[in-house]
Design a protein around this motif. Structure first.
Motif, PDB file in Angstrom:
ATOM      1  N   LEU A 443      12.239 -42.417 103.886  1.00  0.00           N
ATOM      2  CA  LEU A 443      12.920 -43.283 102.922  1.00  0.00           C
ATOM      3  C   LEU A 443      14.424 -43.361 103.120  1.00  0.00           C
ATOM      4  O   LEU A 443      15.073 -44.289 102.611  1.00  0.00           O
ATOM      5  CB  LEU A 443      12.618 -42.797 101.498  1.00  0.00           C
ATOM      6  CG  LEU A 443      11.156 -42.885 101.054  1.00  0.00           C
ATOM      7  CD1 LEU A 443      10.976 -42.247  99.684  1.00  0.00           C
ATOM      8  CD2 LEU A 443      10.687 -44.332 101.040  1.00  0.00           C
ATOM      9  N   ALA A 447      17.493 -45.998 101.560  1.00  0.00           N
ATOM     10  CA  ALA A 447      18.010 -45.391 100.329  1.00  0.00           C
ATOM     11  C   ALA A 447      19.486 -45.711 100.135  1.00  0.00           C
ATOM     12  O   ALA A 447      20.261 -45.754 101.103  1.00  0.00           O
ATOM     13  CB  ALA A 447      17.805 -43.876 100.367  1.00  0.00           C
ATOM     14  N   LEU A 453      18.500 -38.002  98.072  1.00  0.00           N
ATOM     15  CA  LEU A 453      17.136 -38.464  97.872  1.00  0.00           C
ATOM     16  C   LEU A 453      16.223 -37.283  97.558  1.00  0.00           C
ATOM     17  O   LEU A 453      16.091 -36.351  98.348  1.00  0.00           O
ATOM     18  CB  LEU A 453      16.658 -39.202  99.134  1.00  0.00           C
ATOM     19  CG  LEU A 453      15.458 -40.141  98.944  1.00  0.00           C
ATOM     20  CD1 LEU A 453      15.544 -41.293  99.919  1.00  0.00           C
ATOM     21  CD2 LEU A 453      14.149 -39.406  99.121  1.00  0.00           C
ATOM     22  N   LEU A 478      17.040 -43.600  95.882  1.00  0.00           N
ATOM     23  CA  LEU A 478      16.688 -44.884  96.490  1.00  0.00           C
ATOM     24  C   LEU A 478      17.633 -45.989  96.027  1.00  0.00           C
ATOM     25  O   LEU A 478      17.968 -46.891  96.793  1.00  0.00           O
ATOM     26  CB  LEU A 478      15.248 -45.267  96.136  1.00  0.00           C
ATOM     27  CG  LEU A 478      14.156 -44.753  97.086  1.00  0.00           C
ATOM     28  CD1 LEU A 478      12.789 -45.188  96.605  1.00  0.00           C
ATOM     29  CD2 LEU A 478      14.389 -45.264  98.503  1.00  0.00           C
ATOM     30  N   THR A 484      13.629 -44.249  90.761  1.00  0.00           N
ATOM     31  CA  THR A 484      12.684 -45.291  91.171  1.00  0.00           C
ATOM     32  C   THR A 484      11.271 -44.734  91.101  1.00  0.00           C
ATOM     33  O   THR A 484      11.022 -43.603  91.511  1.00  0.00           O
ATOM     34  CB  THR A 484      12.980 -45.753  92.614  1.00  0.00           C
ATOM     35  OG1 THR A 484      14.332 -46.202  92.702  1.00  0.00           O
ATOM     36  CG2 THR A 484      12.048 -46.882  93.025  1.00  0.00           C
ATOM     37  N   LEU A 524       6.994 -49.612 101.419  1.00  0.00           N
ATOM     38  CA  LEU A 524       8.180 -48.879 101.839  1.00  0.00           C
ATOM     39  C   LEU A 524       7.872 -48.093 103.110  1.00  0.00           C
ATOM     40  O   LEU A 524       6.704 -47.841 103.431  1.00  0.00           O
ATOM     41  CB  LEU A 524       8.623 -47.919 100.735  1.00  0.00           C
ATOM     42  CG  LEU A 524       9.155 -48.564  99.461  1.00  0.00           C
ATOM     43  CD1 LEU A 524       9.293 -47.523  98.357  1.00  0.00           C
ATOM     44  CD2 LEU A 524      10.489 -49.258  99.712  1.00  0.00           C
ATOM     45  N   ARG A 536       6.560 -49.529  95.973  1.00  0.00           N
ATOM     46  CA  ARG A 536       7.195 -49.471  94.651  1.00  0.00           C
ATOM     47  C   ARG A 536       6.140 -49.706  93.565  1.00  0.00           C
ATOM     48  O   ARG A 536       5.288 -50.573  93.695  1.00  0.00           O
ATOM     49  CB  ARG A 536       8.307 -50.512  94.528  1.00  0.00           C
ATOM     50  CG  ARG A 536       9.484 -50.268  95.447  1.00  0.00           C
ATOM     51  CD  ARG A 536      10.602 -51.251  95.169  1.00  0.00           C
ATOM     52  NE  ARG A 536      11.606 -51.203  96.219  1.00  0.00           N
ATOM     53  CZ  ARG A 536      12.632 -50.351  96.239  1.00  0.00           C
ATOM     54  NH1 ARG A 536      12.788 -49.508  95.220  1.00  0.00           N
ATOM     55  NH2 ARG A 536      13.495 -50.361  97.238  1.00  0.00           N
TER      56      ARG A 536
END
Length: 743
Positions: A443, A447, A453, A478, A484, A524, A536
């Motif tokens: 990620l 991000a 993160l 993120l 998130t 993602l 998401r």
């Protein structure tokens, strides 16, 4: 050379092979019987098309290729130079144009004459041409390869440099193609020397690689076994030299290859369901453990003996257009798979072939170091699945009787494949610290605050043993200042994560791109090789929990969403295979009969009736479908988002329509469901046209049998029904399905 498609006389295996392509056997027989035409290649996609390629030789003129495409609507024929995917063929086959192009690349400067002859051709992929040129120094032979203009030539150009046979250094200095080439220089290279590259035409021209196809040498019983084993050892050394190349290339993982091989089984299911089931079982075993991606090397991508030319003590490598970076064992396993197929075809040569395989690995390890035996076994097994499937996809009918022997060998091999997970994510899914470590590398590139993160919460949503686990994560970093919500799906078979991700990406970048009112989840970056897909979390309430006008509006929006999906031009990886669905439906009937013995007759009457009607039905449209579309997968907010697209594929749009309506009847009750169903069909028809009522009824039977199966398993809308209520509901579902068949 690619194996040829056989002729199909009356009564041949092709006669009733594909009812959707009624002209297939007739066209194959006609083309094969035409004087001067030799079958060269075939690519069969059941129910959709078969592309047949024939080599045509006529007198003193250079040979050419003729392509015939058989579809449900008929057949068409064309010359190979009219290939829409290989736009450079017009240039590459015009002697006058070729003379001008080569005149700028050869040291002599002038090409007096050029004869062009096509040698190998695969429609939509590549074509190999032989150039016999005459210049001031005499007559020379060159080979040209034409590929799609977007294919790129980075790898073959970068590796175009002299390499002594005993040199162990890395190939890391790309060669310039600007200087004129003298055709009489010494040849001690990994690849045939590059004469010129014209990317705007998708054209590469190489010197001829003198010698004999290594595949032919290895299966030639006239060549002493000791010589063949020695050549196999040198082949391993040659591959090690390629793997040492420090050249940029696309990355291909085990999950990528599993996805492609899985998609290739449709032809096997149509031609030989028993072989298909055996191959599917092997694939299930392979998905239980994906080799962890270690140090990636430059791999050939399609390595087999036919890609190598042998002359005296020199081996020359061909065809690097599919080169990629990945496991070294990928190429090794592919070569060993082809050697195994060789001794299946030549049982008397088994001892020599097995010795050649051992020598090949030894030659590789001497130069490149030891390979992982488990990873090699995994890749070899996967290559054998692909090789077996290819016999059917290419209509190599004469090879079909040998496939069972190949499968016997494959099953013995795959029994030794480790049964384990490549990473213990299943035990860590709810561990915030462990998942932070697992997700941060994936990620971080997207991000807002990569250093911060962190997974701050994890909640289990669903667990289906042996299939998948769904978890909701709260992740900070993120976006700036706010957490998130993500959904993580861990698949028991890791390659299914890659398939699900491909579906989401294709739809999110295609018909549902942007932030309109109709959506799909936003995928993602995910550790797909470990079986985990991330996207998401989507806002909204499941449609099956809504009532009144809100539910009515949601049903109409669902119809618009489905119409947009069905009307899009996106092409998904998998296709609906009616033969497989027929087998699956009988499995459902067996399960229902086991759990509800009094309903044995009803269950089997529905399964057999549906299978017979499906097989007799006319060919259907082939569009993107959800395959599990119902109100529980529709989230309603100020937007409508449809989830659970893991099984999306190309198929009949009537399946989605019927499935949605059947589940409305199940969850909403007969009175309320009638109005919702009518609103759904009206809205769908307004956008996509009225669906075929006969096909909707056909798939209604399929949907009700599926519902009966889910009821006896205690899953779906009525999870906890007790007898005798459950028995009544299952019987009702089976009767509704039979009523659909009577429509």
């Amino acid at each position: 050379m690619t194996a040829a498609a056989p002729a199909a006389p009356p009564g041949s295996p092709l006669a009733d092979l594909d009812p959707a392509l009624p002209l297939l056997a007739e066209v194959v027989a006609e083309l094969a019987a035409t004087p001067g035409r030799t079958p060269f290649h075939a690519h069969w996609t059941p129910g959709e098309r078969c592309v047949l390629t024939y080599r045509l030789a006529s007198g003193a003129e250079p040979a050419t290729f003729v392509v015939c495409e058989v579809t449900p609507g008929g057949s068409t024929r064309r010359d190979f130079r009219a290939d829409p995917a290989l736009t450079g063929l017009g240039t590459a086959t015009d002697p006058a144009v070729v003379r001008d192009l080569l005149g700028t690349r050869l040291a002599g400067g002038t090409v007096q004459d050029c004869v062009v002859e096509p040698v190998r051709y695969r429609p939509g992929s590549r074509c190999v041409l032989r150039y016999q040129i005459t210049d001031g120094a005499g007559v020379h032979e060159l080979y040209a390869k034409v590929v799609g203009v977007d294919a790129g030539f980075d790898v073959p150009v970068a590796l175009d440099q002299p390499v002594a046979l005993d040199q162990a250094g890395a190939l890391d200095q790309p060669c310039s193609v600007d200087a004129p080439v003298a055709l009489d220089e010494p040849k001690r290279r990994l690849l045939p020397r590059l004469v010129g590259a014209w990317p705007e035409h998708g054209l590469l021209v190489h010197e001829a690689a003198e010698g004999r196809d290594l595949a032919a040498v290895l299966r030639d019983s006239a060549v002493p076994p000791r010589t063949r084993v020695r050549l196999a050892y040198r082949l391993g050394s040659l591959l090690a030299r390629l793997h040492a190349g420090r050249v940029a290339a696309p990355v291909r993982t085990g999950a990528d290859s599993l996805r492609d091989v899985s998609a290739s089984l449709s032809a096997v299911r149509q031609a030989d369901p028993h072989a298909a089931r055996r191959l599917a079982t092997v694939l299930d075993r392979l998905t239980s453990w994906l080799p962890a991606s270690g140090a990636q090397v430059l791999t050939h991508g399609a390595f087999r003996p036919a890609q190598v030319v042998v002359a005296a003590n020199r081996l020359t490598l061909l065809d690097l257009e599919d080169a990629c970076r990945g496991d070294a064992e990928r190429d090794l396993g592919s070569l060993l798979a082809h050697l195994l197929w060789q001794w299946v075809c030549q049982p008397g040569e088994r001892s020599t072939t097995e010795a050649a395989g051992r020598a090949f690995v030894a030659g590789y390890e001497r130069r490149a170091g030891r390979v992982d035996p488990d990873v090699l076994l995994w890749w070899r097994s996967l290559a054998l699945v692909s090789l077996a499937a290819g016999r059917y996809r290419r209509l190599e009918v004469s090879s079909w009787p040998r496939v069972p022997a190949l499968l016997d060998c494959l099953e013995r091999l795959v029994a030794a494949v480790p049964v384990r997970t490549s990473a213990p994510l299943a035990a860590q899914l709810l561990d915030r610290q462990a998942m932070t470590r697992a997700l941060r590398p994936e990620l971080a590139p997207v991000a807002a605050e990569p250093a911060g993160l962190n997974v701050t919460a994890a909640r289990l949503i669903q667990h289906a043993p042996g299939r998948r686990t769904v978890v909701q994560y709260t992740v900070r970093g993120l976006r700036t200042g706010a957490p998130t919500q993500l959904i993580g799906k861990l698949f028991a078979q890791p390659h299914r994560a890659a398939l699900a991700a491909a579906n989401l990406r294709a739809l999110a970048d295609g018909p549902f791109k942007g932030r309109g009112a109709l959506r799909v989840p936003e995928p993602l970056p995910s550790p797909l090789e470990r079986g985990l897909l991330l996207y998401r979390r989507c806002a909204g309430v499941p449609l099956d929990r809504l009532e009144g006008m809100v539910a009515l509006a949601g049903v109409r929006a669902s119809a618009r969403w489905l119409a947009r999906l069905h009307g899009s031009d996106v092409v998904l990886t998998r296709r609906l295979d009616l033969a497989t669905e027929c087998a699956t439906s009988r499995g459902w009937a067996s399960l229902v009969a086991d759990r509800e013995p009094d309903l044995f007759g009803l269950a089997w009457r529905l399964a057999d009736g549906w299978a017979g009607a499906a097989q007799a039905a006319a060919p259907a449209p082939d569009v993107p479908i959800h395959k599990d579309f119902h109100a529980g997968h529709v989230l309603v907010d100020d937007t409508v988002t449809v989830i659970d697209l893991d099984g999306a594929r190309m198929g009949d749009p009537a399946l989605d329509v019927a499935h949605f309506c059947a589940y409305l009847d199940l969850s909403a009750g007969s009175g309320r469901a009638a109005g919702l169903r009518r609103a759904f069909l009206e809205e769908y028809a307004a956008v996509a046209g009225r669906p075929d009522a006969v096909r909707v009824a056909l798939f209604g039977a399929y949907a009700w049998l599926k519902i009966a199966k889910r009821l006896v398993m205690g899953i779906g809308p009525h999870r906890s029904l007790e007898r005798p209520v459950r028995t009544r509901e299952v019987a009702r579902a089976l009767q509704r399905g039979l009523a659909c068949l009577d429509t």
